[in-house]
Design a protein around this motif. Sequence first.
Motif, PDB file in Angstrom:
ATOM      1  N   PRO A  34      44.260  48.592  31.892  1.00 25.86           N
ATOM      2  CA  PRO A  34      43.239  49.625  32.095  1.00 25.86           C
ATOM      3  C   PRO A  34      43.031  50.407  30.796  1.00 25.86           C
ATOM      4  N   PRO A  35      41.808  50.879  30.563  1.00 22.17           N
ATOM      5  CA  PRO A  35      41.517  51.536  29.275  1.00 22.17           C
ATOM      6  C   PRO A  35      42.156  52.918  29.151  1.00 22.17           C
ATOM      7  N   THR A  36      42.480  53.538  30.270  1.00 22.89           N
ATOM      8  CA  THR A  36      43.072  54.884  30.199  1.00 22.89           C
ATOM      9  C   THR A  36      44.441  54.888  30.876  1.00 22.89           C
ATOM     10  N   PRO A  37      45.374  55.733  30.501  1.00 26.32           N
ATOM     11  CA  PRO A  37      45.302  56.642  29.342  1.00 26.32           C
ATOM     12  C   PRO A  37      45.422  55.896  28.000  1.00 26.32           C
ATOM     13  N   VAL A  38      46.198  54.797  27.953  1.00 25.76           N
ATOM     14  CA  VAL A  38      46.195  53.960  26.747  1.00 25.76           C
ATOM     15  C   VAL A  38      46.165  52.505  27.167  1.00 25.76           C
ATOM     16  N   ARG A  39      45.637  51.653  26.276  1.00 28.48           N
ATOM     17  CA  ARG A  39      45.618  50.221  26.558  1.00 28.48           C
ATOM     18  C   ARG A  39      46.996  49.618  26.298  1.00 28.48           C
ATOM     19  N   GLY A  40      47.182  48.404  26.823  1.00 25.42           N
ATOM     20  CA  GLY A  40      48.395  47.665  26.502  1.00 25.42           C
ATOM     21  C   GLY A  40      49.598  48.065  27.320  1.00 25.42           C
ATOM     22  N   THR A  41      49.391  48.571  28.551  1.00 24.45           N
ATOM     23  CA  THR A  41      50.522  49.010  29.359  1.00 24.45           C
ATOM     24  C   THR A  41      50.961  47.955  30.379  1.00 24.45           C
ATOM     25  N   LEU A  42      50.148  46.899  30.585  1.00 25.61           N
ATOM     26  CA  LEU A  42      50.496  45.895  31.597  1.00 25.61           C
ATOM     27  C   LEU A  42      51.518  44.901  31.039  1.00 25.61           C
ATOM     28  N   THR A  43      52.444  44.441  31.911  1.00 25.62           N
ATOM     29  CA  THR A  43      53.357  43.372  31.495  1.00 25.62           C
ATOM     30  C   THR A  43      52.618  42.039  31.621  1.00 25.62           C
ATOM     31  N   HIS A  44      53.121  41.015  30.977  1.00 26.23           N
ATOM     32  CA  HIS A  44      52.481  39.703  31.065  1.00 26.23           C
ATOM     33  C   HIS A  44      52.445  39.211  32.508  1.00 26.23           C
ATOM     34  N   GLU A  45      53.541  39.478  33.256  1.00 28.27           N
ATOM     35  CA  GLU A  45      53.576  39.094  34.678  1.00 28.27           C
ATOM     36  C   GLU A  45      52.408  39.746  35.424  1.00 28.27           C
ATOM     37  N   GLU A  46      52.201  41.028  35.150  1.00 26.01           N
ATOM     38  CA  GLU A  46      51.110  41.746  35.835  1.00 26.01           C
ATOM     39  C   GLU A  46      49.750  41.164  35.461  1.00 26.01           C
ATOM     40  N   VAL A  47      49.593  40.800  34.186  1.00 26.50           N
ATOM     41  CA  VAL A  47      48.301  40.247  33.768  1.00 26.50           C
ATOM     42  C   VAL A  47      48.049  38.908  34.476  1.00 26.50           C
ATOM     43  N   TYR A  48      49.069  38.076  34.582  1.00 31.69           N
ATOM     44  CA  TYR A  48      48.910  36.817  35.336  1.00 31.69           C
ATOM     45  C   TYR A  48      48.519  37.103  36.783  1.00 31.69           C
ATOM     46  N   ALA A  49      49.224  38.043  37.411  1.00 32.98           N
ATOM     47  CA  ALA A  49      48.970  38.329  38.826  1.00 32.98           C
ATOM     48  C   ALA A  49      47.566  38.904  39.028  1.00 32.98           C
ATOM     49  N   LEU A  50      47.150  39.806  38.132  1.00 34.57           N
ATOM     50  CA  LEU A  50      45.810  40.399  38.263  1.00 34.57           C
ATOM     51  C   LEU A  50      44.724  39.360  38.016  1.00 34.57           C
ATOM     52  N   THR A  51      44.950  38.478  37.042  1.00 37.61           N
ATOM     53  CA  THR A  51      43.974  37.416  36.783  1.00 37.61           C
ATOM     54  C   THR A  51      43.861  36.525  38.021  1.00 37.61           C
ATOM     55  N   ALA A  52      45.004  36.179  38.596  1.00 35.87           N
ATOM     56  CA  ALA A  52      45.002  35.350  39.805  1.00 35.87           C
ATOM     57  C   ALA A  52      44.261  36.068  40.930  1.00 35.87           C
ATOM     58  N   PHE A  53      44.499  37.386  41.076  1.00 38.50           N
ATOM     59  CA  PHE A  53      43.850  38.158  42.141  1.00 38.50           C
ATOM     60  C   PHE A  53      42.319  38.128  41.986  1.00 38.50           C
ATOM     61  N   ILE A  54      41.856  38.364  40.761  1.00 40.81           N
ATOM     62  CA  ILE A  54      40.400  38.391  40.539  1.00 40.81           C
ATOM     63  C   ILE A  54      39.797  36.995  40.742  1.00 40.81           C
ATOM     64  N   LEU A  55      40.471  35.960  40.245  1.00 41.71           N
ATOM     65  CA  LEU A  55      39.948  34.591  40.416  1.00 41.71           C
ATOM     66  C   LEU A  55      39.911  34.230  41.900  1.00 41.71           C
ATOM     67  N   SER A  56      40.934  34.659  42.623  1.00 42.79           N
ATOM     68  CA  SER A  56      40.998  34.342  44.051  1.00 42.79           C
ATOM     69  C   SER A  56      39.895  35.078  44.820  1.00 42.79           C
ATOM     70  N   LYS A  57      39.655  36.342  44.484  1.00 39.18           N
ATOM     71  CA  LYS A  57      38.590  37.105  45.151  1.00 39.18           C
ATOM     72  C   LYS A  57      37.207  36.522  44.836  1.00 39.18           C
TER      73      LYS A  57
END
Lengths: 415, 191
Positions: B124-147
């Motif tokens: 997320p752009p706020t409060p700062v970028r780069g706070t997600l772990t790689h695991e979270e990025v995989y899971a969020l990408t999967a969530f969006i692709l699945s939706k």
Amino acid sequence: MDEKKRGRRKFIKDSLVNTVALAGVAAGAVTTARGQGQDAVGMAPERRNAFTGRSAPSKFVKMARTMPPETPGYTPLQDMVGVITPNELHFMNTHYNLPEIDPAAHRLMIHGLVDKPMIWTMDELKRLPAVTRVHFLECNDNSAASLKGGKTAQGHGRTSCAEWTGVLLSTLLSEVGVQRGASWILAEGDDSGKHSKSIPLEKAMDDTIIAYGQNGEPLRPENGFPLRMVIPGFSGVHNIKWVRRIKLVDEPYMTKAEVASYSSVRPDGKARWFMMEMPPKSVITRPSGGQTLSGPGFHEIIGLAWSGRGAIRKVEVSADNGATWQPAALQGPVQRMAHTRFRLPWTWDGKATTLLSRCEDERGQTQPTLAELSKAWGVPADWWKQTRNPINLFNAIQPWRINADGSIENGFAFI
Amino acid sequence: MVSRSFKHLSLVVGLLSCATAFAQSAKYSGVGRAPSATEIKDWDISVGPSGKELPPGSGTAKQGAPIYAAKCAGCHGVDLMDGKGGPRLRGGEGTLTSLRIERSIGSYWGFATTVWDFINRDMPPTPVRGTLTHEEVYALTAFILSKNNIIKEDEVMDAKSLPRVKMPNREGYVPFNPVYKKDAVRPHGSY
């Protein structure tokens, strides 16, 4: 404080300073007697006060970039003369923030498919052989806003032209040794979102500049201080500002800017993407939209022409809505991928008419009419105003309508 | 080392032979240094379509749902459609030929790796970028692709599977592979 009082106080202050300065002369008479004349000693206040460390424009000059609520950051082309855009008026846009970068801490890294990855400091980059070249920059959506019928800056001001100084990227690439299989570079900026873009290696090796100088001084923060890419003729999004990293790769990296934001869908649903070179374009800047002719009689027509594909060869102007065309004079030196000023003497008879300009570049490519561009896209003329699709690389001939009262309107408002 | 790469570079990009000779002799000693392996690793965040830079880790849409609800739904909407401040993350199928075009990940984006790279880089752009772990990025990408009905809810996204995801609009770009020909004459309205 009223003007009079302020004037009197300033006078008292000036005389005090002067008195102190004179006392200094008396005391140091022996050392200053040789009359170097290098300091402000003995200068009349009105003269001494004329000096500033950095000039500001005259208070009578009101040139500025567009600001919200309009789309901000457009250069006021209609007020400009010559071809160089002053640094404080260079158009600007950013995908993220406006980073404040300490040049002492800034680094450029080149890595990927190279023999020897390298990192340079700003001081080191300045030690390398440099070039100085004049090039325009232009956003890939520039001029599309003119279809809304607005004034000159609001329609066309996402282009500017500057003298850039820096190291050729080819110099740096020869230092790292490009490996077999590299065909693109991925360049990345040091803004908050790390904006990145793929650029063909052929262009990177050709004339791309890693620039630190803009019109003789360091880059302005809005234009990438302390280091940016200048990729002559390629649309703005490629010219990575605050550049910190270049990776040699074997395919385009399909960044969001490439697959989504900076692509444009044709009416058949297929997306044009990787639109890199800006097409030939010309715009009459005086007289132009939003200005008013003071009366019939002589007015020199002036404008700018440029192409992302080389030098401008020819500009023609019509003062009768396209019935007849006359060649305009090109102000030399005509430089490649640079704004070129054109001029044509014109005597206005006081009647309503429409002014047009069209240009041709060194490859013989010409600027189309809106009808020609519509035909090429396979769309009706009113499609441009109705679509929600971003319109890129729009370079149709700009009509400026002169009304009998001298007011000037954007001809696109009437289609 | 340098001369070898320059020789073939001259074939690839057609450098003039005199430029090659000059480059071989002109090395700028004492200017610049080699980065450490850690420096390269820390800076090199870009993920291309081959996915070869994708880090270890994995995630599914199921794992992504609660992360999305906590960190993304505020701006992009619970159903990915009615957010405040962020664009829609699905919808618009079949609109590409209409005047009311809607370009979303599902209707438009040609590469699943772009979704991963963009979330990792910018969200997320706020409060700062780069706070997600790689695991979270995989899971969020999967969530969006699945939706977007591109993958199933329990499909695991990792460095191997993500680049293989076939995006619905991959064939929708012309030309299919981007090209640049330096001296090409381009007709009106082309790129």
